[in-house]
Motif scaffolding. Sequence first.
Motif, PDB file in Angstrom:
ATOM      1  N   VAL A 226      31.997  44.682  27.504  1.00 27.05           N
ATOM      2  CA  VAL A 226      32.747  45.035  28.673  1.00 27.05           C
ATOM      3  C   VAL A 226      34.166  44.439  28.764  1.00 27.05           C
ATOM      4  O   VAL A 226      34.154  43.209  28.500  1.00 27.05           O
ATOM      5  N   GLN A 227      35.089  45.031  29.272  1.00 24.05           N
ATOM      6  CA  GLN A 227      36.626  44.779  29.285  1.00 24.05           C
ATOM      7  C   GLN A 227      36.956  44.810  30.712  1.00 24.05           C
ATOM      8  O   GLN A 227      36.736  46.056  31.510  1.00 24.05           O
ATOM      9  N   PHE A 228      37.396  43.770  31.515  1.00 27.05           N
ATOM     10  CA  PHE A 228      37.882  43.754  32.643  1.00 27.05           C
ATOM     11  C   PHE A 228      39.346  43.435  32.716  1.00 27.05           C
ATOM     12  O   PHE A 228      39.857  42.591  32.234  1.00 27.05           O
ATOM     13  N   SER A 229      40.030  44.619  33.189  1.00 28.07           N
ATOM     14  CA  SER A 229      41.746  44.158  33.175  1.00 28.07           C
ATOM     15  C   SER A 229      42.363  44.733  34.619  1.00 28.07           C
ATOM     16  O   SER A 229      42.343  45.626  35.115  1.00 28.07           O
ATOM     17  N   GLN A 230      42.477  43.193  35.475  1.00 27.81           N
ATOM     18  CA  GLN A 230      42.968  43.429  36.511  1.00 27.81           C
ATOM     19  C   GLN A 230      42.158  44.175  37.684  1.00 27.81           C
ATOM     20  O   GLN A 230      42.324  45.199  38.378  1.00 27.81           O
ATOM     21  N   VAL A 231      40.758  44.076  37.534  1.00 25.26           N
ATOM     22  CA  VAL A 231      39.579  44.870  38.175  1.00 25.26           C
ATOM     23  C   VAL A 231      39.554  44.338  39.704  1.00 25.26           C
ATOM     24  O   VAL A 231      39.272  43.229  39.812  1.00 25.26           O
ATOM     25  N   ARG A 232      39.816  45.129  40.692  1.00 19.77           N
ATOM     26  CA  ARG A 232      39.966  44.769  42.154  1.00 19.77           C
ATOM     27  C   ARG A 232      38.214  44.504  42.392  1.00 19.77           C
ATOM     28  O   ARG A 232      37.525  45.584  42.324  1.00 19.77           O
ATOM     29  N   VAL A 233      38.106  43.387  42.970  1.00 17.27           N
ATOM     30  CA  VAL A 233      36.929  43.271  43.688  1.00 17.27           C
ATOM     31  C   VAL A 233      36.952  42.964  45.205  1.00 17.27           C
ATOM     32  O   VAL A 233      37.751  42.296  45.534  1.00 17.27           O
ATOM     33  N   GLU A 234      35.719  43.339  45.967  1.00 17.00           N
ATOM     34  CA  GLU A 234      35.683  42.802  47.292  1.00 17.00           C
ATOM     35  C   GLU A 234      34.984  41.435  47.525  1.00 17.00           C
ATOM     36  O   GLU A 234      34.082  41.321  46.652  1.00 17.00           O
ATOM     37  N   PRO A 235      35.572  40.783  48.511  1.00 16.32           N
ATOM     38  CA  PRO A 235      34.657  39.384  48.558  1.00 16.32           C
ATOM     39  C   PRO A 235      33.281  39.538  49.198  1.00 16.32           C
ATOM     40  O   PRO A 235      32.308  38.811  48.786  1.00 16.32           O
ATOM     41  N   GLU A 236      32.866  40.946  49.497  1.00 14.45           N
ATOM     42  CA  GLU A 236      31.393  40.905  49.828  1.00 14.45           C
ATOM     43  C   GLU A 236      30.638  41.163  48.893  1.00 14.45           C
ATOM     44  O   GLU A 236      29.193  41.107  48.738  1.00 14.45           O
ATOM     45  N   TRP A 237      31.175  41.284  47.437  1.00 13.19           N
ATOM     46  CA  TRP A 237      30.422  41.380  46.135  1.00 13.19           C
ATOM     47  C   TRP A 237      30.462  40.259  45.349  1.00 13.19           C
ATOM     48  O   TRP A 237      29.766  40.380  44.227  1.00 13.19           O
ATOM     49  N   ILE A 238      30.772  39.122  45.926  1.00  9.46           N
ATOM     50  CA  ILE A 238      30.766  37.688  45.268  1.00  9.46           C
ATOM     51  C   ILE A 238      29.700  36.962  45.699  1.00  9.46           C
ATOM     52  O   ILE A 238      29.887  36.503  47.027  1.00  9.46           O
ATOM     53  N   VAL A 239      28.721  36.648  44.803  1.00  9.87           N
ATOM     54  CA  VAL A 239      27.728  35.788  45.137  1.00  9.87           C
ATOM     55  C   VAL A 239      27.666  34.524  44.738  1.00  9.87           C
ATOM     56  O   VAL A 239      28.091  34.552  43.063  1.00  9.87           O
ATOM     57  N   PRO A 240      27.292  33.196  45.214  1.00  9.06           N
ATOM     58  CA  PRO A 240      27.361  32.246  44.467  1.00  9.06           C
ATOM     59  C   PRO A 240      26.300  32.175  43.413  1.00  9.06           C
ATOM     60  O   PRO A 240      25.071  32.722  43.458  1.00  9.06           O
TER      61      PRO A 240
END
Length: 415
Positions: A226-240
Motif C-alpha cells: 500500500v502506497q500513501f501519497s499525501q493522503v488526507r485523514v480526519e482526526p476522528e480516524w486516529i487511534v492511540p
Amino acid sequence: MATELDDGTLDRPVLGDSTRVRPEQIADDAQALQAAQRLAEVFAAEAAARDRERRLPWAELDAFVASGLWGITVPRQYGGAGVGSRTLAEVTAIIAAADGSLGQIPQNHFYALEVLRVGGRPDQQRFFYERVLAGDRFGNALAEIGHKDFKRRTRFTRSATSWQIDGRKFYCTGALFAHWIPTLAIGEEEGRDVTYLVFVPRNAPGVEVIDDWDGFGQRVTGSGSVQFSQVRVEPEWIVPFQASFERPTTIGPFAQIIHAAIDLGQARGALQAALQFVRERSRPWIDAKVEHASQDPLTITQFGDLAVRLSAAEALVRRAGRFVDAAQAEPTERSVAQASIAVAEARALTTTVSLDAGSRLFELAGTAATLDDLSLDRFWRNARTHTLHDPVRWKYHAVGNFYLNDKLPPRHGAL
C-alpha cells in the motif's frame, strides 16, 4: 453480493472495487460457530482451485461478511455479539481448515477492532463498530520493509488545515479487499515520535493498493503493498496505538490467539485431507501385507500420533482463550502476562503441528498425493508461510523465562 448456487458454490461477479454487504446479525457464540461451519463447507469446495490459480476470493469474502462473522467481536452494548476469544479462535480455525487464506484475511480486521476497543474514544468506537455491523471490512498496513530509521517510516503530519499520511507498507493482508485500511503511522507529539493506528479509507485520494504478493503460500490473502501519497485523514480516524502498550492491555495476546487458530485450522485441514486420501486412494506398502493402506499398522500409528498432538493443540488454544477473556475483563500486569504466556504456549504447538500435518500428508498418502492438480501441497505452503509471522523460538524463550525467572513477557503485537 455473492449468492449460493444450486451446486453449493458461489457466483463470482467481476468486481472493480470492494463492495459492501449488509450482514446478518449474529446473536451469540453458538450462532457464530454454526455460521462458520456452514461457510466452511462452501469455501472448501474450490479452495484448491483458488490457491492454484491465485483467484482472489471476492465472492467468498462477500459471503463471509454477509454471514455476520466479521462483526462478532463488536461489544454487545454497540449491537454486536461480543463473543469470547475462545469462540473467535474456533471460528477462525473452522474457516482456516477449509481455506487457509480465507482464515487469515480477517485477522487484522479483528486486531483493529481490539485496538479500537482498548484505545479508541467512545465516539470512535461507536462510528467504526457501526460501520463493521453495516458490512465494512478492515485490512491493514502495519509492516514495512527495510526502514529501521523512524524518520523514514510512514508518518502523518499536520498542516494548517489538515492531517496527511505519506509512506509505503508491505504484507498488507486484506487491504486489497478492504473499505478501511488501519495503518501504523508515526506522528510527533510534544517533541517525540509516537505511533498511532490511523483508519484510512480504501478509496481516499492518494491511496494505492498494489496486488504484488507472490509468496508461495497464503496466495490469495491480498498481502501486497500500500502506497500513501499525501493522503488526507480526519482526526476522528486516529487511534492511540503506542500508548495502548504502555499499560497492560490484551492487544498482543488477542492478535496472537487468532494466529494460533489459523495454524490450528490448517493442521485440521491437512489431517482431514490425509485421512481421505489414504482411505480412498493410497496403496499399502508391500511389507505391510494388508489389502488397504488404511490397514497398515505403521500408517495407523502415525495418524494416531498426529491426532493426539492436534488434540493437544486444540486444548491449548481453548485454554488460551479463557486467559485472554479473563485479561480483557480485568487487565492487570499479571493477567495480561498470563494471557500472553498461555497464547505463546498454544502458538508453539500449533506452529509445530500445522507444519507436521502438512508434511506428513505426503509421507502417509504416497507419491500420488504430489500430483499438481490436487494442490495438496497448499496445506504445508500455507502453514510454512503463515508460521513465519513471528519466530516460534521466541515463544519458547518467553514461556521458559516466565516459569523459571518469573519474567513477564514484553507487551507488543507479536507475543
